[in-house]
Write an enzyme that holds these catalytic residues in place. Sequence first.
Site, PDB file in Angstrom:
ATOM      1  N   THR A 215       4.941  -1.104  -1.964  1.00 32.97           N
ATOM      2  CA  THR A 215       4.325  -0.169  -1.022  1.00 32.97           C
ATOM      3  C   THR A 215       5.327   0.351  -0.008  1.00 32.97           C
ATOM      4  O   THR A 215       5.304   1.533   0.358  1.00 32.97           O
ATOM      5  CB  THR A 215       3.155  -0.854  -0.299  1.00 32.97           C
ATOM      6  OG1 THR A 215       2.234  -1.362  -1.276  1.00 32.97           O
ATOM      7  CG2 THR A 215       2.432   0.111   0.616  1.00 32.97           C
ATOM      8  N   GLU A 216       6.211  -0.520   0.450  1.00 27.74           N
ATOM      9  CA  GLU A 216       7.167  -0.134   1.486  1.00 27.74           C
ATOM     10  C   GLU A 216       8.296   0.745   0.942  1.00 27.74           C
ATOM     11  O   GLU A 216       8.695   1.709   1.594  1.00 27.74           O
ATOM     12  CB  GLU A 216       7.781  -1.384   2.135  1.00 27.74           C
ATOM     13  CG  GLU A 216       6.822  -2.179   3.001  1.00 27.74           C
ATOM     14  CD  GLU A 216       6.547  -1.518   4.345  1.00 27.74           C
ATOM     15  OE1 GLU A 216       7.172  -0.486   4.647  1.00 27.74           O
ATOM     16  OE2 GLU A 216       5.697  -2.041   5.082  1.00 27.74           O
TER      17      GLU A 216
END
Length: 358
Positions: A215-216
Site C-alpha cells: 500500500t505504501e
Amino acid sequence: MKKILALLVIAPLLISCSGKKSDEFNEAWVKDTNGFDILMGQFAHNIENIWGLNEVLIAGPKDYVKYTDQYLTRSHINFDAGTITFETISPTDPADSLRKAIVTTLLMGDDPSSVDLYSDANDIQISKEPFLYGQVLDNNGEAIRWEWRASHFADYLVQNKLQKRTSGLHVIYSVTVQLVPNHLDKRAHKYLPMVRKAAEKYGVEESLILAIMQTESSFNPYAVSGSDALGLMQVMQHTAGKDVFKMRGKWGTPSRSYLFDPANNIDTGTAYLAILQNNYLGGIQNPTSRRYAVITAYNGGAGSVLRVFSSDRTKAVSIINGMQPGDVYTTLTSKHPAGESRRYLVKVNNAQKSYRRR
C-alpha cells in the site's frame, strides 16, 4: 504528480499518543522540514523551467523518476501501472539520450541511498544484480541482467517503439516498456526474507507487513513522498523513526541513508507497528479490532484513531473494547477525520487478506 503545489504540501505526520515533543525536537524537525521544502521547491522549479509547467514529474511513493543529461532526459517507473517510460527533450541526439537512460535504468541496483532523485546527477551505478531483473523482458522474451542485452534492447526500442509528441515549445521523444504481469509479486518475493525476519523479531504478522509495503510503495525501495517519508514502508525519520530509536535506547533519529536500506526500512517500519500494537494501542483487547486500529494509526497516528471514539484515551479504549471488530472497522472507515486514513484501512486490510491466502 504533475502539479508542483501537490509536491510541496507536507502530509500529516505519524503522531504518538503521548503528544510530548521537546523544543529541541520541534526546532530540529522544523529545520529539516523547511530544508526539504526548499529542496523540493527548487527541484520542481528547475524541472518547470526546462520541461514546462504541464510536464513537471517528480518521484513519489510508487513512482521512480530520475533526471539526467542536465534535466533533459528522465526515466519514470510507474509501479502501480507497471510501466517504464523514458523521455527526452534533448535537441542534439535524442535517440542516444534515450539509449543511455534505458540501459542505466534496466541495470541499476536496489541501493536507493546511492541515487539522488532530486538532482540531474548521473549517479546510477550498473549492478550485477539489477533491481528490475525479471520484471522486464526484452524483445526476445529474455530477462535483462547484462549490459550487452540491455544495449541490444535499447537499440530495438529506439528503432521500433519511439514515440514523438509536442508539449509547449518542446518535442518530447519517448519509449514505454511494460513490466511483466506479476511484477508486484516479484518485488515482494525479493524482500520476503527480510519481512519474515522482522515479523519474528517483533511479533507482527508477515501478511500485515507485506500489505503495508504494498500500500505504501508497491515494493519500491526508492519510494519518497512530499512529506519526506522514505523507502519500502514509507518511514518518517522524526516520527516513527524517532519512536523506534527511543525504544532501542538510542538518541536522535535514523538517517535517510539508513532508512533507504531495505533491511533497515523493513525492520524500522515493523518495529513501529509493534510499538503501535503493544504500547499505544495495546489496551485494545480484541486482536482484530487492534489490528484495524494499528493499520489506521500507521497512516495517521494513534492519537487520531482514539479520538474517533473519545477525546479521552482511556475512555476511547474502553469504547473500542465494547464494540464488535466489524463495528470498529466501520467506524474507522467512515468517521475518521482524514479521508486518506479511512481509505488506507480499506486498502491495507484488503491487501492483507490476499497475502494470508498465499
